[in-house]
Design an enzyme around this catalytic site. Structure first.
Site, mmCIF file in Angstrom:
data_model
loop_
_atom_site.group_PDB
_atom_site.id
_atom_site.type_symbol
_atom_site.label_atom_id
_atom_site.label_comp_id
_atom_site.label_asym_id
_atom_site.label_seq_id
_atom_site.Cartn_x
_atom_site.Cartn_y
_atom_site.Cartn_z
ATOM 1 N N SER A 188 0.349 -3.649 5.572
ATOM 2 C CA SER A 188 1.084 -3.576 6.875
ATOM 3 C C SER A 188 0.887 -4.566 8.058
ATOM 4 O O SER A 188 1.727 -4.963 8.523
ATOM 5 C CB SER A 188 0.603 -2.235 7.566
ATOM 6 N N LEU A 189 -0.495 -5.011 7.926
ATOM 7 C CA LEU A 189 -0.795 -6.173 8.978
ATOM 8 C C LEU A 189 0.028 -7.454 8.545
ATOM 9 O O LEU A 189 0.157 -8.285 9.543
ATOM 10 C CB LEU A 189 -2.263 -6.409 8.979
ATOM 11 N N LEU B 102 -2.973 5.184 6.417
ATOM 12 C CA LEU B 102 -3.592 6.484 6.295
ATOM 13 C C LEU B 102 -4.676 6.273 7.133
ATOM 14 O O LEU B 102 -5.507 5.279 7.378
ATOM 15 C CB LEU B 102 -4.099 6.350 4.579
ATOM 16 N N ASN C 69 10.722 -0.725 13.537
ATOM 17 C CA ASN C 69 9.381 -0.724 12.953
ATOM 18 C C ASN C 69 9.134 1.029 12.415
ATOM 19 O O ASN C 69 9.068 1.747 13.261
ATOM 20 C CB ASN C 69 8.528 -0.624 14.246
ATOM 21 N N TRP D 158 0.838 -1.162 -0.161
ATOM 22 C CA TRP D 158 -0.067 -0.161 0.006
ATOM 23 C C TRP D 158 0.853 1.408 0.019
ATOM 24 O O TRP D 158 1.890 1.238 0.588
ATOM 25 C CB TRP D 158 -1.097 0.086 1.251
ATOM 26 N N THR E 89 -12.893 5.685 9.898
ATOM 27 C CA THR E 89 -13.194 4.606 11.153
ATOM 28 C C THR E 89 -11.892 4.579 11.825
ATOM 29 O O THR E 89 -10.825 5.162 11.853
ATOM 30 C CB THR E 89 -13.494 3.365 10.260
ATOM 31 N N HIS F 151 -10.140 1.765 11.933
ATOM 32 C CA HIS F 151 -9.307 0.953 11.371
ATOM 33 C C HIS F 151 -7.796 0.958 11.320
ATOM 34 O O HIS F 151 -7.016 0.177 11.586
ATOM 35 C CB HIS F 151 -9.618 0.450 9.796
#
Length: 161
Positions: free
Chosen positions: A61-62, A88, A119, A27, A92, A94
């Site tokens: 990223s997850l 981003l 990280n 992403w 919500t 998320h």
């Protein structure tokens, strides 16, 4: 001094024997790729051998903590992993869940393997914010990741004698 770091890149510790993996999210790939490219450039300037740097991309990223775990399992000689992603902010929560999941995942991997995952998955309000942190200057998160890696690996080597 760039990006508020305690040292300039020219003052970073050389880490010529380091074996490193770089992982990035797909992403916002223009920003993530710019961070990865800058990190690779800075690592080479610290005398890391090109063959000792592997670069991997995952969907989001997850998935980065999972990739970090698999990389440490596949190559026990890895000294550290540098991870890059852009999350981003949306309407919500998320983004907060993703950032928290990534942080917790990296902490679990670090604890499991006793090796650092640096990280640099950044949470931003806009793409412009991500572009500022991935530009061709010392604000690029690739520089910050290499600073942390060189300092930490230097410190670990001192502990080992």
């Amino acid at each position: 001094m760039g990006a508020g770091l305690p040292k300039t890149p020219e003052q970073f510790h050389k880490i010529p024997h380091a074996r490193l993996a770089i992982i990035g999210s797909s992403w916002h790939s223009d920003c993530v790729d710019a961070m990865i490219n800058r990190a690779q450039k800075e690592l080479l300037a610290l005398d890391v051998k090109p063959q000792n740097i592997s670069i991997h991309k995952v969907p989001g990223s997850l998935e980065l903590p999972f990739a970090a775990r698999l990389l440490f399992e596949a190559d026990p000689e890895l000294d550290a992993i540098l991870a890059f992603g852009v999350v981003l902010k949306g309407i919500t929560s998320h983004d907060e869940m993703v950032l928290h999941g990534v942080f917790e995942g990296f902490m679990d991997v670090t604890e499991r393997f006793g090796k650092p995952v640096i990280n640099e998955v950044i949470g931003v309000d806009s793409v412009e914010d991500a572009q500022k942190r991935s530009g061709d200057n010392h604000m690029n998160k690739g520089v910050e990741a290499v600073y942390a890696t060189s300092e930490l690996l230097h410190w670990v080597n001192q502990l080992k004698g």
